[in-house]
Motif scaffolding. Structure first.
Motif, PDB file in Angstrom:
ATOM      1  N   GLU A  83     -13.552  -4.176   3.016  1.00 55.42           N
ATOM      2  CA  GLU A  83     -14.366  -3.125   2.398  1.00 55.42           C
ATOM      3  C   GLU A  83     -15.810  -3.396   2.767  1.00 55.42           C
ATOM      4  O   GLU A  83     -16.209  -4.552   2.880  1.00 55.42           O
TER       5      GLU A  83
ATOM      6  N   ASP B  98     -19.822  -1.492   1.967  1.00 56.21           N
ATOM      7  CA  ASP B  98     -20.636  -0.395   1.453  1.00 56.21           C
ATOM      8  C   ASP B  98     -22.063  -0.540   1.952  1.00 56.21           C
ATOM      9  O   ASP B  98     -22.604  -1.649   1.969  1.00 56.21           O
ATOM     10  N   HIS B  99     -22.672   0.585   2.330  1.00 57.58           N
ATOM     11  CA  HIS B  99     -24.096   0.626   2.662  1.00 57.58           C
ATOM     12  C   HIS B  99     -24.806   0.777   1.328  1.00 57.58           C
ATOM     13  O   HIS B  99     -24.536   1.717   0.581  1.00 57.58           O
ATOM     14  N   VAL B 100     -25.706  -0.140   0.999  1.00 59.41           N
ATOM     15  CA  VAL B 100     -26.282  -0.182  -0.338  1.00 59.41           C
ATOM     16  C   VAL B 100     -27.812  -0.117  -0.300  1.00 59.41           C
ATOM     17  O   VAL B 100     -28.428  -0.324   0.742  1.00 59.41           O
TER      18      VAL B 100
ATOM     19  N   PHE C 267     -25.913  -3.954   3.426  1.00 62.45           N
ATOM     20  CA  PHE C 267     -24.478  -3.785   3.237  1.00 62.45           C
ATOM     21  C   PHE C 267     -23.947  -4.830   2.271  1.00 62.45           C
ATOM     22  O   PHE C 267     -24.464  -5.941   2.193  1.00 62.45           O
TER      23      PHE C 267
END
Length: 153
Positions: free
Chosen positions: A101, A103-105, A111
């Motif tokens: 997994e 995610d771009h945060v 990430f």
């Protein structure tokens, strides 16, 4: 393929009950689901198709225990791409099979990735791939407090 104009109608309690039941047991038969919800099988089938059409149900899957395959190290890796390297790092995350997994945060990091590997040496190797293009901060997961679940619908 949109079989209805259902897209414009908000989800109701029945839709939510169907999604929750299928989340608990994706292999449940339509007959059992209809019985649980209190509707006919054809009505449930139609509702499921409409939920698929709207994207409320995007797919069906299985849950695998990685430890059965000798993958016992789970880690969250915060990745901060160097200037001009965000696209490259994003593609590297996509191309790295140990990353399950990502995610771009917002915030200081670009990430947040979840990595599953067999041992610490493999974790070090995976992290090392990103070091020419980013900095990383790793937290090994000791245990899972909340197993992945549906949000409140």
């Amino acid at each position: 393929m949109n079989r209805s104009r259902y897209v414009t109608r908000p989800l109701d309690a029945t839709d939510r009950a169907i999604i929750a039941a299928l989340n608990d047991n994706g292999r449940m038969t339509v007959r059992d689901l209809a019985e649980q919800i209190g509707m006919s099988s054809p009505s449930i089938t139609e509702r499921i198709h409409k939920l698929e059409d709207t994207g409320a149900i995007r797919g069906y899957t299985i849950v695998v225990d990685p430890t059965v395959f000798g993958l016992g190290i789970f880690a969250h890796v915060r990745v901060r791409a160097m200037s001009g390297e965000v696209k490259r790092v994003a593609q590297m995350l996509i191309d790295t099979p140990e990353v399950v997994e990502a995610d771009h945060v917002t915030g200081e990091d670009c990430f947040l990735a979840k990595v599953i590997v067999s041992d610490l040496q493999e974790l070090e190797t995976v992290i090392g791939r990103f070091l020419p293009f980013s900095s990383t901060d790793t937290a090994i997961i000791q245990s899972t407090t909340v197993v992945k679940r549906l949000p409140k619908l």
